[in-house]
Motif scaffolding. Structure first.
Motif, mmCIF file in Angstrom:
data_model
loop_
_atom_site.group_PDB
_atom_site.id
_atom_site.type_symbol
_atom_site.label_atom_id
_atom_site.label_comp_id
_atom_site.label_asym_id
_atom_site.label_seq_id
_atom_site.Cartn_x
_atom_site.Cartn_y
_atom_site.Cartn_z
ATOM 1 N N ASP A 254 0.804 -1.223 0.000
ATOM 2 C CA ASP A 254 0.000 0.000 0.000
ATOM 3 C C ASP A 254 0.838 1.274 0.000
ATOM 4 O O ASP A 254 0.294 2.360 0.018
ATOM 5 C CB ASP A 254 -0.953 0.011 1.199
ATOM 6 C CG ASP A 254 -0.226 -0.005 2.536
ATOM 7 O OD1 ASP A 254 0.973 -0.383 2.587
ATOM 8 O OD2 ASP A 254 -0.854 0.355 3.551
ATOM 9 N N LYS A 255 2.171 1.137 -0.057
ATOM 10 C CA LYS A 255 3.008 2.344 0.047
ATOM 11 C C LYS A 255 4.107 2.448 -1.007
ATOM 12 O O LYS A 255 4.164 3.405 -1.742
ATOM 13 C CB LYS A 255 3.636 2.413 1.437
ATOM 14 C CG LYS A 255 2.591 2.599 2.506
ATOM 15 C CD LYS A 255 3.186 3.023 3.792
ATOM 16 C CE LYS A 255 2.021 3.140 4.748
ATOM 17 N NZ LYS A 255 2.156 3.902 5.845
ATOM 18 N N ALA B 216 4.570 -2.731 -3.726
ATOM 19 C CA ALA B 216 3.652 -1.755 -4.338
ATOM 20 C C ALA B 216 3.769 -1.796 -5.865
ATOM 21 O O ALA B 216 2.766 -1.752 -6.576
ATOM 22 C CB ALA B 216 3.943 -0.354 -3.820
ATOM 23 N N ARG C 100 2.197 -5.249 -7.078
ATOM 24 C CA ARG C 100 1.021 -5.777 -6.371
ATOM 25 C C ARG C 100 -0.102 -6.148 -7.327
ATOM 26 O O ARG C 100 -0.277 -5.541 -8.374
ATOM 27 C CB ARG C 100 0.519 -4.796 -5.329
ATOM 28 C CG ARG C 100 -0.218 -3.621 -5.928
ATOM 29 C CD ARG C 100 -0.897 -2.786 -4.862
ATOM 30 N NE ARG C 100 -1.365 -1.571 -5.477
ATOM 31 C CZ ARG C 100 -0.883 -0.373 -5.262
ATOM 32 N NH1 ARG C 100 0.094 -0.200 -4.408
ATOM 33 N NH2 ARG C 100 -1.379 0.676 -5.893
ATOM 34 N N LEU D 9 -4.984 -4.535 -3.602
ATOM 35 C CA LEU D 9 -4.977 -3.694 -2.412
ATOM 36 C C LEU D 9 -6.140 -4.135 -1.541
ATOM 37 O O LEU D 9 -7.209 -4.498 -2.057
ATOM 38 C CB LEU D 9 -5.159 -2.216 -2.762
ATOM 39 C CG LEU D 9 -3.911 -1.420 -3.086
ATOM 40 C CD1 LEU D 9 -4.270 0.008 -3.450
ATOM 41 C CD2 LEU D 9 -2.919 -1.431 -1.937
ATOM 42 N N TRP D 10 -5.958 -4.094 -0.249
ATOM 43 C CA TRP D 10 -6.981 -4.501 0.698
ATOM 44 C C TRP D 10 -8.301 -3.801 0.408
ATOM 45 O O TRP D 10 -9.352 -4.436 0.356
ATOM 46 C CB TRP D 10 -6.467 -4.192 2.109
ATOM 47 C CG TRP D 10 -7.399 -4.513 3.205
ATOM 48 C CD1 TRP D 10 -7.661 -5.750 3.724
ATOM 49 C CD2 TRP D 10 -8.204 -3.593 3.931
ATOM 50 N NE1 TRP D 10 -8.577 -5.649 4.736
ATOM 51 C CE2 TRP D 10 -8.921 -4.326 4.885
ATOM 52 C CE3 TRP D 10 -8.392 -2.216 3.877
ATOM 53 C CZ2 TRP D 10 -9.809 -3.735 5.763
ATOM 54 C CZ3 TRP D 10 -9.272 -1.634 4.761
ATOM 55 C CH2 TRP D 10 -9.969 -2.392 5.686
ATOM 56 N N THR D 11 -8.252 -2.489 0.181
ATOM 57 C CA THR D 11 -9.481 -1.720 -0.047
ATOM 58 C C THR D 11 -10.181 -2.147 -1.337
ATOM 59 O O THR D 11 -11.413 -2.228 -1.380
ATOM 60 C CB THR D 11 -9.193 -0.212 -0.085
ATOM 61 O OG1 THR D 11 -8.145 0.033 -1.036
ATOM 62 C CG2 THR D 11 -8.766 0.299 1.276
#
Length: 151
Positions: free
Chosen positions: A103-104, A109, A112, A115-117
């Motif tokens: 996420d960063k 990143a 990836r 993302l969790w969201t």
């Protein structure tokens, strides 16, 4: 066993990265950041080996998913073990910093898949969410001592 005063670390390029043909790109990112790969080996890890690799995370509720990320990929069970040496003159970051967070920044990143969201917005939760998030391309042990014990 490696001398603990030498700045070596190991990295596992996880099966999800191998399956997606990202191993060479990931290695190149470490080279560009001042790390030198000294040894690479493709291998299929056992449950016992994966448990040892992640043993520092045994209290984490996602421990079983971390282990699974090294051994349970459906389309590819091959990991790549890489022994890295920090080139002290050129290395700008530690291996942990190069790995980063999904996420960063860093490798996680850059490469990836999820993302969790994003997964939550799709209604994915529970074990499926944890499994998908554990496929985060690379693992690097948290400490040099742990690296020495694994090797």
């Amino acid at each position: 066993m490696i001398n603990r005063n030498t700045k070596f670390t190991i990295m596992f390029i996880k099966p999800d990265a191998v399956r997606d043909d990202l191993a060479e790109q990931i290695l190149n990112d470490f080279l560009e950041a001042g790390m030198t790969p000294l040894f690479c080996k493709q291998l299929e890890l056992s449950v016992d080996q994966a448990t040892m690799i992640y043993r520092d995370h045994a209290d984490n509720p996602n421990f079983r998913f971390a282990i699974g990320s090294l051994i349970e990929e459906v389309d590819c069970k091959t990991s790549i073990l890489v022994l890295l040496k920090k080139d002290s003159d050129n290395a700008l970051l530690t291996a942990q910093e190069i790995k980063g967070r999904a996420d960063k920044n860093g490798i996680r990143a850059k490469y990836r898949r999820y993302l969790w969201t994003e997964l939550q917005e799709k209604g994915i939760s529970g074990d499926e969410l944890s499994t998908m998030l554990s496929r985060n391309r690379v693992h690097i042990p948290d400490s040099d001592d742990h690296t020495c014990e694994i090797l």
